[in-house]
Each structure stands twice: as structure tokens, then as C-alpha cells.
Design a protein around this motif. Structure first.
Motif, PDB file in Angstrom:
ATOM      1  N   VAL A  89       0.372  -8.092   9.876  1.00 14.89           N
ATOM      2  CA  VAL A  89       1.093  -7.103   8.949  1.00 14.89           C
ATOM      3  C   VAL A  89       1.443  -8.075   7.400  1.00 14.89           C
ATOM      4  O   VAL A  89       0.810  -7.491   6.430  1.00 14.89           O
ATOM      5  N   PRO A  90       2.417  -8.907   7.436  1.00 11.93           N
ATOM      6  CA  PRO A  90       2.914  -9.855   6.013  1.00 11.93           C
ATOM      7  C   PRO A  90       1.413 -10.367   5.255  1.00 11.93           C
ATOM      8  O   PRO A  90       1.102 -10.320   4.106  1.00 11.93           O
ATOM      9  N   LEU A  91       0.878 -10.752   6.228  1.00  9.64           N
ATOM     10  CA  LEU A  91      -0.114 -11.245   6.197  1.00  9.64           C
ATOM     11  C   LEU A  91      -1.401 -10.939   5.623  1.00  9.64           C
ATOM     12  O   LEU A  91      -1.701 -11.104   4.672  1.00  9.64           O
ATOM     13  N   SER A  92      -1.878  -9.766   6.230  1.00 13.99           N
ATOM     14  CA  SER A  92      -2.849  -9.526   5.727  1.00 13.99           C
ATOM     15  C   SER A  92      -2.052  -8.816   4.068  1.00 13.99           C
ATOM     16  O   SER A  92      -2.964  -8.724   2.918  1.00 13.99           O
ATOM     17  N   THR A  93      -1.467  -7.690   4.219  1.00 18.82           N
ATOM     18  CA  THR A  93      -1.167  -7.691   3.021  1.00 18.82           C
ATOM     19  C   THR A  93      -0.817  -8.105   1.698  1.00 18.82           C
ATOM     20  O   THR A  93      -1.702  -8.480   0.747  1.00 18.82           O
ATOM     21  N   VAL A 153      -6.323 -15.879  17.573  1.00 17.27           N
ATOM     22  CA  VAL A 153      -7.703 -15.607  17.629  1.00 17.27           C
ATOM     23  C   VAL A 153      -7.139 -13.759  16.929  1.00 17.27           C
ATOM     24  O   VAL A 153      -8.481 -12.975  16.413  1.00 17.27           O
ATOM     25  N   MET A 154      -6.472 -13.178  18.018  1.00 18.50           N
ATOM     26  CA  MET A 154      -6.404 -11.412  17.709  1.00 18.50           C
ATOM     27  C   MET A 154      -5.920 -11.603  16.682  1.00 18.50           C
ATOM     28  O   MET A 154      -6.403 -10.538  15.704  1.00 18.50           O
ATOM     29  N   CYS A 155      -5.128 -12.252  16.183  1.00 19.39           N
ATOM     30  CA  CYS A 155      -3.920 -11.921  14.533  1.00 19.39           C
ATOM     31  C   CYS A 155      -5.260 -12.451  13.289  1.00 19.39           C
ATOM     32  O   CYS A 155      -5.110 -11.541  12.575  1.00 19.39           O
ATOM     33  N   LEU A 156      -6.567 -13.590  14.152  1.00 24.41           N
ATOM     34  CA  LEU A 156      -7.071 -13.543  12.611  1.00 24.41           C
ATOM     35  C   LEU A 156      -8.206 -12.678  12.554  1.00 24.41           C
ATOM     36  O   LEU A 156      -8.614 -11.713  11.536  1.00 24.41           O
ATOM     37  N   TYR A 157      -8.454 -12.035  13.656  1.00 22.24           N
ATOM     38  CA  TYR A 157      -9.327 -11.149  13.590  1.00 22.24           C
ATOM     39  C   TYR A 157      -9.158  -9.399  13.797  1.00 22.24           C
ATOM     40  O   TYR A 157      -9.318  -8.462  12.337  1.00 22.24           O
ATOM     41  N   TYR A 182       2.869   1.853   0.783  1.00 25.40           N
ATOM     42  CA  TYR A 182       2.430   2.820   1.061  1.00 25.40           C
ATOM     43  C   TYR A 182       1.258   1.820   2.536  1.00 25.40           C
ATOM     44  O   TYR A 182       1.419   1.767   3.650  1.00 25.40           O
ATOM     45  N   LEU A 183       1.309   0.446   1.426  1.00 22.61           N
ATOM     46  CA  LEU A 183       0.101  -0.204   2.794  1.00 22.61           C
ATOM     47  C   LEU A 183       0.728  -0.665   3.636  1.00 22.61           C
ATOM     48  O   LEU A 183       0.289  -1.387   4.674  1.00 22.61           O
ATOM     49  N   VAL A 184       1.982  -1.448   3.403  1.00 26.34           N
ATOM     50  CA  VAL A 184       3.138  -1.263   4.429  1.00 26.34           C
ATOM     51  C   VAL A 184       3.068  -0.548   5.816  1.00 26.34           C
ATOM     52  O   VAL A 184       3.687  -1.387   6.618  1.00 26.34           O
ATOM     53  N   ILE A 185       3.901   0.300   5.169  1.00 24.12           N
ATOM     54  CA  ILE A 185       4.122   1.251   6.478  1.00 24.12           C
ATOM     55  C   ILE A 185       2.199   2.091   6.982  1.00 24.12           C
ATOM     56  O   ILE A 185       2.953   1.660   7.801  1.00 24.12           O
TER      57      ILE A 185
END
Lengths: 295, 367
Positions: free
Chosen positions: A78-82, A160-164, A217-220
């Protein structure tokens, strides 16, 4: 007045009926299943009411593994993608040529099927008798040892899971954030420029607060989405997630209902309710923080 | 600080297929004296906002130079010019309080220029006092009226003690009553601080009422520069004459023959010194004087009594402007409603413009 009220209820009836049958009733049903002890699905019999199902689920190593996996996934992705989405959006916002092209490229994963993306990741990461996969070839080229990302050590699989997950959830966030950034009035930036504001200060004191509602909004929604992860795991590690050690809470619920060891709706219900409590708590905390920090 | 604009030109690349550049500001050459309040005036799209952006540094000129005093600031970015800019929509940061908004420019300062916390607070409070919002320091912009937000924006622009204060359409977002009040306020603040101030407006009344000098622009070209009353009394061309003044000036097709101005074939005024030929004759509304023996006759449409003054709407076959209107003192107004009225024209309020170039044709006014 009475008449008008009746009419209003009449208009609401279709929605209420559907929600009642397909949402409210099942919710209560899940709650009841979860407290019926020794429930037998075939004979529809049970011995009594109690919290045994919860006790069982909370002691089940597979469930604990699923909880651990889910939490790691949530906390990392969540933090990484945001954050990455914010960086990419800022980049997109500050270039003029090729912006449309890049926007399209970044949005592609969103319209691509989960299983198709899973296949691509398999090709990148899977080690077979014939090939170690593209990533391993790269690692070898830099003098490293091949790693089995799909059937190998836990950290490799989790990586792999997190990257995906990051890759799959990012397009939507980029889409939302680029439009949020574009909607900030240019006059604020001009005013800041005239006042000699440094770029970093413009970002932290003006841009971030202005788009903070969208970030919250995106984090939630990101938290909720990541807690409910399941299909992405199947796309990479196949359906037997317990064996791969990569199960998630939703995956555990599914397995209890339909998997090899299926036929335990009571355990599944208990696990589902535990997930509900976790998601609910975290969402409430998120909302409280966002209330405090927005306008 | 005097501001010198030397042959300032700004071209924008065209958006159409012809590829012609859009010239927003064309060869603007003017020296703004120190400590004055200057109004940049013109219809929308005339380049006045672009001129302001060039002075602030938000836009770079295509040609020409900008000097503040003796410093050439043409190549400097906005933050090094020492300008304060008030935006049309104020651009107050909505998530910060009034205090934080006013402090913001000070907190941007680095190194030895950066004042201590106490100094910053003192400066912010001083700026807030100047615009009389020191009681509202903890409010957020969304909790204030338009007029109060305007004051905060001015305080934020003034807190760094800019060399030049720039205001973009400062009154356009305010209602009529607040507009009157705020323009006096801007005048007072400018007088108290003595900072050279340039403001942009499309409202001629606004510009005329508070400016020391006005600059009338059209299509990127400066038409006339001068004291408001001088420009009003002596416009250089038809555009300036029509743009200044409410109600607007009345324009007629006319002809000069042997030192006489003819409107609709009637000789209405003697204009010694004007060459023969077709002209546009423009008469200010206050240039009509009701006179039974007057040379100018017209069909009466309507009489509007507005207290002190009476406005007479009339029709004339040689009319060019959309409406014709004369303003006379109410006590002189015609009794009843006659079909025709006759006016005598005051020659100081009549201007002749060339039919093709639209430039003013001078004539010797009667004594």
C-alpha cells in the motif's frame, strides 16, 4: 403525507429487496454459521452455539500463515504503490511531450486480465528445467546465483507477490493522482513562485495538502483491496496456496469452503468475520487520521 | 522604485494552422514613476494581464527590457525581482490560516535574509494591521468573505516589502459595494506604503477613480498614457474615447465643411482648423446642453430621471454607437415629453476622429 411515504417505500423496494436477500441476510447467516459448533454441511446439523470455530481458526497454522502473508502484503504494497504512483504522477504532470503515450502505458496493467499478468510474471520469474526465467538470467549476468522465485524460499515468493501487487494496483492510483494534480489551480504555483518557494516546499506545503483527500482515498481503498487479495496469488502460485505457503485470509476462507479440505462453512465464516473486524478497525483508524489532516 | 519598460514585446506561438504568432504585448515603452499607482486598462485580451506577468517575471518577454530603478530584471526569475503579486482569485492557500498564508513568503527566505521567528511574526502582524485583518489571523480563507480574502492576499504580497506591487483585476470578484470600499482601501494602502503599484482592470471607472496614471491598451498596443482626467478629456483616438466614460460617448457620422461640423447634414458646431472631409464626431453625454435654439436636433426616445442628473435617450439618423444618451442637470430637463429636442454642443466635449485611421483630428475650441 402518509401516502407519499408509502410511495417512497415502494420506489425503494427493489433495492431493499435485493440488498436484503443478497447482502443483509447472508451477513447474518455468516454470523450464525460462525457460532454453530460442529456443523455438518451434509446433514445440516450442529451440536450447539459457542466460540469453538474462532478458537479453531485462530490456532490453525494455515490461518496464521495467511494472516502473516496478508499483513506483509498490505504493509509493503500500500505505501509503496501509493508512493510510486505519486512520483510517476508528478513526473507525468511535469512533462509535456509524450505525456499521453506514457499515461496509456502506465494504465495498461489496469485493463489487462489478472491471469494474463500472472502469466507474464511466471515467464519473468519461474524456474523450469529448460530456463531459469528472465530475471534469473539478469541475476546471473551480474554474477549472482539463480533463485527459484515461484517454488523457492519464502522471501523470494513474497518479493514476487509484492512486485506483482504493486504493479497491478498502481495504474488506478496514477490515474486518480494525475487528475488530482492537474486540478490544482496553476495560480497557487505562480503565487509560490513569485514568493520564491523552493520546489520541495511547494511539494510538501502546497501540492500534498491540495491533493491529500485523494491520497487518503487511495490509501483507504488500497488497504481494503490488499486485505482482500486472493486472485493475484492464484495467478502466480496456483490454487494450492497453503502448500506454497502463500495463502491469504480470503484464500483461507475459500479453501475452507471449496478447497481440498473444503466443506467447513463454520470455519470459513469465522475467518471471514475475523477479516471483517481487521479491515473495519484499520479503515476507522484511516478515516480518523484523514479527518484530522484534511481541510 | 521606478519601473521602466523598454520596447517590451511578448509573442505567443500560434495555436492555429496558419502559424502566425499571437502578439500579446507589442512594443510597450513606458517609465512608471516611483511611488505611483498605475492602472493598466483595456478590454479583455488586450495584453494587460500579460504585461503584468512580464513585470512579475512569470512570463519572459520576447523582446525588450524591464528595469526596476537601475537594475535590469529582464532575466531574473520572479523570486529575485522583489515583486508582490495579488492574483485575481487571490490564490490564498486554502489549507493554511491567514497567519500561515502571510508568513509563507517570509518562511521561504534562506540564509542571512531569513528573519527570526519573532521578526517574522511581527512583520506578518504589521502587514495584517495595514490591511486591517489582524483580528482574523487564525481563520482559514474559506471562512472569510471575498473582501477579507482580498486583504489577506494584499498582506501576503506586502509582507516581504516588495519593490513593486502588482494587482491583477483586484476588484473583479467583489460585489459593487465592496468594490467601492476596496478600491479606496487599495489607494490608502498604496499611499501609506509608497510602493509603486501597478494594477490591471477592464473597468474604466475603477482605473480612473484611484490611479495616478492610466495606460489604455488595445490588441497589445498601448493607445494612450496619462492622468485619468487628461485621457478622458483628450482621447487620442476613437477607441480610447469610446472605452472611457460611463455612459459611453455618443458617436455620429459627420462631415467637416469650411470649419463647420455637419451631423446629418445640419451644421451643429464650428470647428475651426479641422480639414474638410468625412469624420466620426463623438460627443460626451455631458456635452449636450438643452437649448431651444440649439443647432443639434434629434428625436426624443425616453427621459430617465436619476436624482441629481437626468439622462435623455434620443435617436439620430447619423448614429454610429448603439445608444445615444445625454446627461443634463435635472432642473434643466424638458417639461412633458416633446417629440423632438434641440441641443447646443459644448465644443470641449466634442471630438473628431479621422474616418479611416480613427485618430483624433484637432480643432480650435471656441472660447
Amino acid at each position: 403525507m402518509e401516502n407519499r411515504n408509502n410511495r417512497a417505500w415502494l420506489y425503494l423496494l427493489p433495492a431493499i429487496a435485493f440488498l436484503g436477500v443478497f447482502m443483509v441476510y447472508p451477513l447474518f447467516d455468516v454470523l450464525i454459521y460462525s457460532v454453530e459448533e460442529k456443523f455438518n454441511f451434509a446433514s445440516q446439523t450442529f451440536t450447539g452455539y459457542g466460540l469453538y470455530n474462532y478458537r479453531y481458526v485462530l490456532r490453525d497454522p494455515y490461518f496464521l500463515q495467511a494472516v502473516k502473508n496478508t499483513f506483509i502484503l498490505v504493509i509493503i504494497t500500500v505505501p509503496l504503490s501509493t508512493g510510486l504512483a505519486l512520483l510517476i504522477s508528478l513526473g507525468l504532470n511535469s512533462i509535456k511531450p509524450l505525456r499521453k503515450l506514457y499515461q496509456t502505458v502506465f494504465f495498461l496493467p489496469y485493463v489487462t486480465n489478472t491471469l494474463a499478468v500472472g502469466l507474464v510474471f511466471m515467464i519473468l520469474f519461474k524456474k523450469t528445467a529448460y530456463s531459469d526465467g528472465l530475471i534469473n538470467l539478469l541475476i546471473n549476468a551480474f554474477g549472482g546465483q539463480s533463485v527459484d522465485f515461484i517454488d523457492g524460499p519464502y522471501w523470494a515468493k513474497m518479493l514476487v507477490m509484492c512486485l506483482y501487487t504493486v504493479w497491478v494496483v498502481m495504474p488506478f492510483k496514477i490515474l486518480i493522482l494525475t487528475s488530482a494534480l492537474a486540478s490544482v489551480n496553476q495560480d497557487y504555483y505562480n503565487a509560490a513562485r513569485v514568493d520564491g518557494t523552493s520546489r520541495w516546499r511547494i511539494f510538501t506545503r502546497i501540492t500534498l495538502p491540495m491533493i491529500s483527500p485523494m491520497i487518503f482515498y487511495l490509501v483507504i481503498t488500497g488497504f481494503i483491496g490488499a486485505f482482500k487479495a486472493y486472485s493475484d496469488e492464484v495467478a502466480i502460485f496456483g490454487t494450492d496456496l497453503n502448500v506454497a505457503g502463500m495463502n491469504t485470509i480470503v484464500g483461507y476462507v475459500y479453501d475452507m469452503l471449496y478447497g481440498n479440505s473444503g466443506g467447513y462453512p463454520s470455519y470459513a465464516s469465522a475467518a471471514a468475520l475475523i477479516l471483517f473486524v481487521i479491515v473495519f478497525t484499520i479503515t476507522v483508524i484511516n478515516l480518523m487520521i484523514s479527518r484530522k489532516n484534511t481541510l | 522604485m521606478k519601473v521602466v519598460l523598454q520596447h517590451l514585446t511578448k509573442k505567443f506561438p500560434s495555436r492555429n494552422k496558419k502559424g502566425e504568432d499571437v502578439i500579446a504585448v507589442n512594443d510597450f515603452d513606458f517609465e512608471i514613476p516611483d511611488g505611483k499607482l498605475i492602472g493598466l486598462l483595456g478590454p479583455s485580451g488586450c495584453g494587460k494581464s500579460t504585461t503584468l506577468n512580464l513585470i512579475s517575471g512569470l512570463e519572459k518577454p520576447t523582446e525588450g527590457k524591464i528595469l526596476f530603478g537601475e537594475d535590469d530584471v529582464t532575466a531574473l526569475p520572479p523570486e529575485n525581482r522583489g515583486v508582490g503579486l495579488v492574483f485575481q482569485n487571490y490564490a490564498l492557500y486554502p489549507h493554511m490560516t491567514v497567519r500561515q498564508n502571510i508568513l509563507f513568503p517570509l518562511q521561504n527566505l534562506k540564509g542571512k535574509d531569513r528573519p527570526s521567528k519573532e521578526e517574522m511574526e511581527a512583520k506578518a502582524l504589521e502587514a495584517a494591521r495595514l490591511v486591517q485583518i489582524d483580528k482574523l489571523m487564525e481563520r482559514k480563507p474559506g471562512e472569510m468573505s471575498g473582501g477579507q480574502q482580498q486583504r489577506v492576499a494584499i498582506a501576503r504580497a506586502l509582507v516581504k516589502r516588495p519593490r513593486v506591487l502588482l494587482l491583477d483585476e483586484p476588484l473583479s470578484n467583489l460585489d459593487a459595494r465592496l468594490r467601492l470600499q476596496t478600491r479606496e482601501e487599495i489607494r490608502r494602502i498604496q499611499r501609506e506604503t509608497g510602493i509603486t503599484t501597478i494594477f490591471v482592470t477592464h473597468d474604466q471607472e475603477e482605473a480612473m477613480s484611484i490611479s495616478d496614471m492610466i495606460v489604455v491598451m488595445k490588441d497589445g498596443v498601448v493607445q494612450q498614457i496619462g492622468k485619468p482626467q487628461d485621457v478622458y478629456d483628450s482621447p487620442v483616438n476613437r477607441f480610447v474615447a469610446e472605452f472611457l466614460g460611463t455612459p459611453p460617448i455618443n458617436v455620429f457620422e459627420g462631415e467637416v465643411e469650411g470649419g463647420q461640423l455637419l451631423i446629418g447634414g445640419e451644421s451643429v458646431l464650428s470647428v475651426p482648423g479641422a480639414p474638410d472631409g468625412a469624420v466620426y464626431a463623438a460627443v460626451r453625454p455631458e456635452g449636450f446642453q438643452l437649448d431651444e435654439a440649439g443647432a443639434f436636433s434629434c428625436a426624443l426616445r425616453q427621459i430617465e430621471v436619476m436624482g441629481r442628473d437626468t439622462s435623455i435617450v434620443f435617436e439620430h439618423p447619423a448614429r454610429v454607437s448603439a445608444n445615444l444618451r445625454a446627461i443634463i442637470p435635472s432642473e434643466d430637463r424638458p417639461s412633458g415629453s416633446p417629440e423632438h429636442v434641440r441641443f447646443r454642443l459644448k465644443s470641449a466635449k466634442v471630438f473628431l476622429f479621422d474616418h479611416t485611421t480613427q485618430e483624433r483630428i484637432p480643432f480650435d475650441a471656441e472660447a
